[in-house]
Write a protein that holds these residues in place. Structure first.
Motif, mmCIF file in Angstrom:
data_model
loop_
_atom_site.group_PDB
_atom_site.id
_atom_site.type_symbol
_atom_site.label_atom_id
_atom_site.label_comp_id
_atom_site.label_asym_id
_atom_site.label_seq_id
_atom_site.Cartn_x
_atom_site.Cartn_y
_atom_site.Cartn_z
ATOM 1 N N ARG A 4 23.394 -18.700 55.554
ATOM 2 C CA ARG A 4 22.164 -18.634 54.844
ATOM 3 C C ARG A 4 21.625 -17.260 54.821
ATOM 4 N NH1 ARG A 4 19.506 -22.952 57.586
ATOM 5 N NH2 ARG A 4 18.556 -21.058 58.655
ATOM 6 N N GLU A 5 21.629 -16.486 55.847
ATOM 7 C CA GLU A 5 21.149 -15.277 55.894
ATOM 8 C C GLU A 5 22.137 -14.194 54.968
ATOM 9 O OE1 GLU A 5 19.384 -15.013 60.290
ATOM 10 O OE2 GLU A 5 21.705 -14.956 60.132
ATOM 11 N N LYS A 46 16.171 -17.163 52.709
ATOM 12 C CA LYS A 46 16.976 -17.713 53.931
ATOM 13 C C LYS A 46 16.612 -18.897 54.335
ATOM 14 C CE LYS A 46 18.151 -12.923 54.773
ATOM 15 N NZ LYS A 46 17.028 -11.743 55.154
#
Length: 150
Positions: A4-5, A46
């Motif tokens: 996600r990041e 994010k």
């Protein structure tokens, strides 16, 4: 760093790069995806990964591979891909080519039988997390797995 990041950072970079070269904005991206602008911001913050369908639209929009978009590769090579094929077709093909069964796939991954059966029968598509697991299991790119060819 989580998927996600990495995705959020890559998306921010891709939007900035595209906006510097042409008339492009987060609002336009939201329209391309068919979502509200808040969804684009949630990706950038994010909070979420996109759906299977939105991931392909994003990769197509930025002419990049799914592997790059989700941090499975650090190499950004702008390229155009052909449209993705139905995932059920791609899954059936790779299982047949590798002489594998859905049962063996379930046993050797952390993926549930119901999910695999649903994908196999075209009921739904995998999440990005599961797509990454499958690509690693089959030792192929995410793009290969969804039938995107360059």
């Amino acid at each position: 760093m989580s998927v996600r990041e990495i995705f959020g950072e890559r998306l921010e970079e891709l939007i900035a790069e595209k906006a510097s070269n042409e008339d492009f904005s987060k609002e336009l991206l939201a329209n391309i995806l068919g979502v509200k602008l808040v969804v684009v911001y949630e990706y950038l913050e994010k909070k979420y990964l996109p759906s299977f369908e939105h991931a392909i639209l994003l990769a197509d929009c930025f002419h990049c591979s799914l592997n790059f978009l989700f941090g499975q590769s650090d190499e950004y090579l702008p390229q155009k891909f052909t449209s993705a094929k139905p995932f059920s077709e791609c899954l059936k093909k790779i299982l047949q080519e590798r002489g594998l069964t859905r049962y063996k796939l379930k046993k050797e991954t952390s993926i549930s039988r119901k999910s695999i059966d649903d994908w196999f029968h075209g009921v739904c598509n995998p999440s990005i997390d599961n797509l990454i697991i499958l690509a690693e299991y089959f030792d192929c790119t995410m793009d290969d797995l969804v039938g995107r060819e360059n």
